[in-house]
Design a protein around this motif. Structure first.
Motif, PDB file in Angstrom:
ATOM      1  N   HIS A 167      16.616  43.412  48.526  1.00  0.00           N
ATOM      2  CA  HIS A 167      15.860  43.660  49.756  1.00  0.00           C
ATOM      3  C   HIS A 167      16.168  45.059  50.311  1.00  0.00           C
ATOM      4  N   ARG A 168      17.459  45.413  50.293  1.00  0.00           N
ATOM      5  CA  ARG A 168      17.888  46.711  50.821  1.00  0.00           C
ATOM      6  C   ARG A 168      17.283  47.848  49.996  1.00  0.00           C
TER       7      ARG A 168
ATOM      8  N   ARG B 150      13.660  48.215  50.942  1.00  0.00           N
ATOM      9  CA  ARG B 150      13.522  48.852  52.267  1.00  0.00           C
ATOM     10  C   ARG B 150      13.699  50.362  52.169  1.00  0.00           C
TER      11      ARG B 150
ATOM     12  N   TRP C 197      12.182  51.663  56.820  1.00  0.00           N
ATOM     13  CA  TRP C 197      12.904  51.995  58.050  1.00  0.00           C
ATOM     14  C   TRP C 197      12.364  53.263  58.707  1.00  0.00           C
TER      15      TRP C 197
ATOM     16  N   ASP D 124      13.571  44.290  57.775  1.00  0.00           N
ATOM     17  CA  ASP D 124      14.301  43.217  57.086  1.00  0.00           C
ATOM     18  C   ASP D 124      13.374  42.055  56.740  1.00  0.00           C
ATOM     19  N   ASN D 125      12.555  41.647  57.686  1.00  0.00           N
ATOM     20  CA  ASN D 125      11.625  40.541  57.444  1.00  0.00           C
ATOM     21  C   ASN D 125      10.536  40.946  56.450  1.00  0.00           C
TER      22      ASN D 125
ATOM     23  N   SER E 207      10.745  43.244  54.021  1.00  0.00           N
ATOM     24  CA  SER E 207      11.271  43.305  52.651  1.00  0.00           C
ATOM     25  C   SER E 207      11.600  41.918  52.117  1.00  0.00           C
TER      26      SER E 207
END
Length: 146
Positions: free
Chosen positions: A86-87, A90, A96, A122-123, A125
């Motif tokens: 996920h990170r 993003r 971001w 966050d949601n 990704s």
């Protein structure tokens, strides 16, 4: 561009067996959710190892719970390699970035102290990862684990 695709493939694949993921440059444009899902699927399908790992449940288990003492046989070397996918998504797709028209990190909906806004990176990704996993499961229903 080939170097950038290689970096993303390595990040998506989760190669490193516990090492910190390498920093990845930004994709360069803001894709919407459908565009990111399509792009991630296309990249994964080009990489046999990445494909196997995205389809393997072991890749998604948090590494601290993978004690060989608890499992017989022990988990594979790649276990937990996609916990932070996920990170990577993003960062690579600029979720971001303040000027990304598809996400919002400041003025978001919060319920009982939890950010519930679907526009939050966050949601956003998390949905992408869930959609990619679901689509890959449809495309490869009998895939062999990595």
């Amino acid at each position: 561009m080939a170097n950038l695709m290689n970096k993303l493939s390595n990040l998506i694949r989760g190669i490193g067996k516990g090492e910190k993921p390498q920093a990845v440059d930004w994709f360069g444009s803001y894709l919407d959710e459908d565009g990111i899902v399509a792009d991630v699927i296309q990249r994964i399908r080009k990489d046999e190892v990445a494909l196997k790992r995205w389809l393997d449940p072991w890749s998604w288990k948090f590494p601290f719970t993978l004690s060989p003492v608890l499992y017989n046989p022990p988990p594979p070397d790649h276990a937990g390699c996609l916990v932070f996918a996920h990170r990577g998504i993003r960062n690579f797709y600029g979720l971001w970035h303040a000027d990304n028209p598809h996400t919002e990190a400041q003025d978001v909906e919060v319920e009982d102290g939890v950010i519930t806004d679907p526009r939050h990176p966050d949601n956003f990704s998390g949905r992408i990862v869930d959609r990619v996993k679901a689509e890959l499961a449809k495309l490869y229903p009998r895939a062999v684990a990595a």
